[in-house]
Scaffold this active site. Structure first.
Site, PDB file in Angstrom:
ATOM      1  N   ASN A  64     -48.635  21.145 -40.271  1.00  0.00           N
ATOM      2  CA  ASN A  64     -48.839  22.419 -39.385  1.00  0.00           C
ATOM      3  C   ASN A  64     -47.649  23.332 -39.194  1.00  0.00           C
ATOM      4  OD1 ASN A  64     -51.185  21.174 -39.166  1.00  0.00           O
ATOM      5  ND2 ASN A  64     -51.165  20.567 -36.905  1.00  0.00           N
ATOM      6  N   HIS A 144     -46.018  18.681 -24.157  1.00  0.00           N
ATOM      7  CA  HIS A 144     -47.416  18.172 -23.952  1.00  0.00           C
ATOM      8  C   HIS A 144     -47.564  16.988 -25.082  1.00  0.00           C
ATOM      9  CE1 HIS A 144     -51.793  18.889 -24.402  1.00  0.00           C
ATOM     10  NE2 HIS A 144     -51.838  18.744 -25.637  1.00  0.00           N
TER      11      HIS A 144
END
EC number: 1.1.1.37
Length: 278
Positions: A64, A144
């Site tokens: 990514n 996260h």
């Protein structure tokens, strides 16, 4: 926008047609050309490969990262002053990367994670207590992932502390389920990660920015000394307003909360160092 232009066109047409029946006159367009970014005031980045069951968010970094870099190059060329909201995982690391290459201040580049994590925790509290989620307030800080920091003493139901309704053991179960909330959905769906709840979380943040609502929402922000950390992207409570991230709210943490936050920050710092080495 999507690299699969026709897919983006089809989704845009579907959303446009749905919006018509909700009374909206907004035109929705889709495609693959970067020129579509021209003049944008707010760009949301969700592109990237989803993780598979058993993978962590960090496991998809090597794939990514170049996707994000390509998108940021397009944004800098076609919409250099746009506010950028990063959603792609690993969101803490990619938010840091987006900010570092953007040439903009931290008020213009930040990420979404805490709004989603907080919604998950509110869902689990409502399930456990039987009370309406509308009356539940909650707050999640930190990275996260498994090291996120739910601040349970800030959790209330109708202004009553959560500890009035649940035992410490029940609260800890909710904390652990919140930390693994994305993985739980991924394990059940098998072929895809969460999409609906993240979409609603994104919509809340976009609404706050686009309409200048001065809302206090958790966001992945670049810290400059807040909570004892610098040069890192972490989930913290922020004020989202017309220009983007107006300010960071620094809450007083007790010793245990600070220790958990520091542990989470150390993990994010290691992840950022890994990204820089790629």
């Amino acid at each position: 926008m999507d690299v699969q232009g026709e897919l983006a066109q089809g989704k845009a047409l579907d959303v446009w047609q749905a919006a018509v029946d909700s009374g909206s006159d907004t035109h929705v367009h889709g495609g693959a050309k970067a020129e579509m970014l021209e003049g944008s005031e707010l760009v949301v980045i969700t592109a990237g490969v989803p993780r598979k069951p058993g993978q962590s968010r960090q496991d998809v970094l090597s794939t990514n990262l170049p996707i994000l870099d390509s998108i940021m190059a397009d944004i800098k060329h076609h919409a250099p002053t746009a506010t950028v909201l990063v959603v792609s995982n690993p969101v803490d690391v990619l938010t840091y990367r987006a900010w570092s290459v953007s040439g903009q201040g931290r008020d213009k580049v930040f990420g979404q994670a805490g709004v989603l994590d907080t919604a998950r925790m509110k869902c689990f509290i409502a399930e456990q207590t039987g009370f309406s989620a509308r009356d539940i307030t909650a707050l999640v800080l930190g990275g996260h992932g498994d090291s996120m920091v739910p601040l349970m003493r800030y959790c209330q139901i109708g202004s009553v502390p959560l500890s009035h309704f649940l035992s410490s053991e029940q609260i800890e179960q909710i904390v652990e389920r919140t930390r693994k909330g994305g993985g739980e959905i991924l394990g059940l769906k098998k072929t895809g990660s969460a999409c609906d709840a993240p979409g609603v979380a994104i919509a809340q943040m976009v609404d706050a920015i686009a309409n200048g609502r001065n809302r206090i929402l958790p966001a992945v922000a670049i810290l400059e000394g807040e909570y004892g950390r610098t040069d890192i992207a972490m989930g913290v409570p922020c004020v989202l307003a017309e220009k983007g991230l107006a300010r960071i709210i620094e809450l007083p943490l007790d010793a245990q909360e600070q220790a958990m936050f520091d542990h989470s920050a150390d993990q994010v710092a290691r992840d950022i160092a890994e990204m820089k080495a790629l």
